[in-house]
Design an enzyme around this catalytic site. Structure first.
Site, PDB file in Angstrom:
ATOM      1  N   TYR A  24       0.851  -1.186   0.000  1.00 41.09           N
ATOM      2  CA  TYR A  24       0.000   0.000   0.000  1.00 41.09           C
ATOM      3  C   TYR A  24       0.888   1.237   0.000  1.00 41.09           C
ATOM      4  O   TYR A  24       1.834   1.330   0.785  1.00 41.09           O
ATOM      5  CB  TYR A  24      -0.901   0.012   1.238  1.00 41.09           C
ATOM      6  CG  TYR A  24      -1.811   1.215   1.325  1.00 41.09           C
ATOM      7  CD1 TYR A  24      -2.861   1.379   0.421  1.00 41.09           C
ATOM      8  CD2 TYR A  24      -1.635   2.184   2.311  1.00 41.09           C
ATOM      9  CE1 TYR A  24      -3.705   2.485   0.504  1.00 41.09           C
ATOM     10  CE2 TYR A  24      -2.479   3.287   2.399  1.00 41.09           C
ATOM     11  CZ  TYR A  24      -3.516   3.429   1.496  1.00 41.09           C
ATOM     12  OH  TYR A  24      -4.351   4.526   1.578  1.00 41.09           O
ATOM     13  N   ASP A  44       9.234   2.941   0.184  1.00 43.97           N
ATOM     14  CA  ASP A  44       8.149   3.608   0.885  1.00 43.97           C
ATOM     15  C   ASP A  44       8.279   3.245   2.362  1.00 43.97           C
ATOM     16  O   ASP A  44       7.856   2.180   2.797  1.00 43.97           O
ATOM     17  CB  ASP A  44       6.790   3.167   0.319  1.00 43.97           C
ATOM     18  CG  ASP A  44       5.637   3.868   1.023  1.00 43.97           C
ATOM     19  OD1 ASP A  44       5.893   4.626   1.982  1.00 43.97           O
ATOM     20  OD2 ASP A  44       4.480   3.657   0.600  1.00 43.97           O
ATOM     21  N   LYS A  62       3.904   9.078   8.960  1.00 45.40           N
ATOM     22  CA  LYS A  62       3.605   8.514  10.282  1.00 45.40           C
ATOM     23  C   LYS A  62       4.510   9.084  11.396  1.00 45.40           C
ATOM     24  O   LYS A  62       4.297  10.205  11.798  1.00 45.40           O
ATOM     25  CB  LYS A  62       3.574   6.987  10.189  1.00 45.40           C
ATOM     26  CG  LYS A  62       2.462   6.568   9.197  1.00 45.40           C
ATOM     27  CD  LYS A  62       2.011   5.142   9.219  1.00 45.40           C
ATOM     28  CE  LYS A  62       0.725   5.020   8.423  1.00 45.40           C
ATOM     29  NZ  LYS A  62       0.807   4.247   7.183  1.00 45.40           N
TER      30      LYS A  62
END
Ligand SMILES: *Cc1c(COP(=O)(O)O)cnc(C)c1O
Length: 426
Positions: free
Chosen positions: A142, A237, A265
């Site tokens: 994702y 990522d 995050k």
């Protein structure tokens, strides 16, 4: 009725599905979501006054736990001076310097507001830098909700992309090629079949969005070599793994240098911040020093920079990761041992403070194995754990996070609850 359920009814009138991000709706565990009113350290409290030990941590950012006093204090100082200027501030340089110091391959960085924005921008930069349009991603990885990344996993996707969300133009989807995580041959094949057309390979170096799946020995090194050989950029990522599995991210843990890195995050310390960065030769192509356009009204927002900077400062203090990792590895290995001794058909995957249980025996190494998990059993496990005061991510395919705020007592209580719940389920 519970206050959470009342609020959820009300929310559904005005917010699609009652939420601002889909998994929050608890759909896959067949219950109403909890509305949260406060968090402190390892615990959250819902609007009905129930307290939970939280292993979601806002889906990864809260490596220090909720409302860390130093983060809050710094935020309070900064907010007094105004919330946003749309002009440069010193905080932006400070966090950029800190990121460059911490992440091995990053020499220059651009701050953005979400992980999605970071990956979309990194891909644009890779396309701009190479003059090529196609990208390779992995089934089950994702990278946020950008059009190029919402590509259905499956064999048809190996040749022509197929949107798995209505609204993604087919013309764009076909530029995204899908390979298998932990399978270098599938990547090599795509390179062979699309010579000089691939701008970048983007990968979660530790997959964290199909549950947690570790890279096999040599997989990341192999990607590095293939990208170099074919003139494509390697993008890690690290929105989830960055500042989480190691102060320098998965690239430091596995000693592989990508060309570009996306971060999010933890980097925002619980406020909306993310970034993409990499070698200067690429980053200098970003506007205004170069032609690849990317901008943001609130990018580098002082509050987000303050929370992020303070968080990065705290986690780079000597001993921080040793302590967190020791605690987390102890927790996951205890869990793993218990499951093995009881012969439950569960696989435990973890790297330091991120991990997950798959309700499937025999290990999980890729998307197709992950999807063999018994999601109904997971849902029952989730609900029973919640009843015992343990707040896990409401999906089989999400990670759980341990923060510096989790005490040994929290972890012992969680193991105790886990043993009881599993004994009932099997
Ligand atoms: C969470 C996540 C994203 C998306 O970040 P948002 O801030 O939700 O847009 C992208 N990539 C990875 C690996 C993630 O875990």
């Amino acid at each position: 009725m519970k206050k959470s359920s009342e609020l959820f009814r009300r929310a559904q009138n005005f917010l699609p599905g009652g939420v601002n991000s889909p998994v929050r709706a608890f759909k896959s565990v067949n219950m109403d979501p909890l509305f949260i009113k406060q968090g402190k350290g390892s615990k959250i409290v819902d609007v009905d006054g129930n307290t939970y030990i939280d292993y979601v941590g806002s889906w990864g950012p809260l490596i220090l736990g909720h409302a860390h006093p130093e983060v809050i204090e710094f935020l309070q100082n900064v907010v007094e001076s105004g919330t946003s200027f749309g002009a440069p501030t010193e905080l932006e340089i400070q966090i950029a310097e800190k990121i460059v110091e911490m992440v091995p391959s990053v020499e220059m960085v651009r701050m953005v507001n979400s992980g999605t924005e970071a990956t979309m921008s990194a891909i644009r930069l890779a396309r701009g830098a190479t003059g090529r349009d196609k990208i390779i991603k992995f089934e089950g990885c994702y990278h946020g909700h950008g059009d190029s990344f919402l590509i259905k996993a499956g064999s048809g996707a190996l040749t022509f992309g197929e949107p798995n969300s209505p609204g993604v133009p087919a013309a764009l989807a076909k530029e995204t090629l899908v390979a298998q995580f932990n399978d270098l041959n599938s990547v090599e094949q795509l390179f062979e079949n699309n010579k000089d057309q691939i701008a970048a390979v983007i990968v979660e170096p530790i997959a964290g969005n199909m549950g947690v799946i570790l890279p096999a020995e040599g997989f990341l090194q192999g990607l590095r070599e293939l990208c170099t050989q074919h003139g494509a950029l390697l993008i890690f990522d690290e929105v989830m793994t960055g500042f989480r599995v190691h102060p320098g991210g998965a690239q430091a843990l596995y000693n592989v240098q990508p060309d570009l890195t996306t971060m999010g995050k933890v980097i925002g310390g619980g406020l909306p911040a993310a970034a993409y960065g990499g070698k200067k030769e690429f980053m200098e192509m970003v506007s205004p020093s170069g032609p690849v356009y990317q901008a943001g009204t609130l990018s580098g927002n002082p509050l987000a920079m303050a929370a992020g900077l303070k968080t990065l400062e705290i986690i780079s203090q000597p001993g921080f990761f040793e302590k967190l990792n020791k605690k987390a590895n102890w927790f996951f290995s205890e869990l793993e041992l218990f499951i093995k001794n009881q012969n439950y058909s569960i696989s435990v995957n973890y790297v330091n403070s991120m991990g997950c249980l798959f309700f499937k025996e025999g290990g999980v190494r890729n998307f197709s194995e992950a999807t063999q998990s018994d999601t109904e059993l997971f849902a029952r496990y989730f609900v029973q754990m919640l009843k015992k005061g343990i707040y896990l991510a409401p999906s089989q395919f999400e990670a759980m996070f341990i923060s510096a705020a989790h005490s040994e007592e929290d972890l012992q209580n969680t193991l105790h609850a886990g043993r009881e719940v599993l004994a009932k389920l099997f």
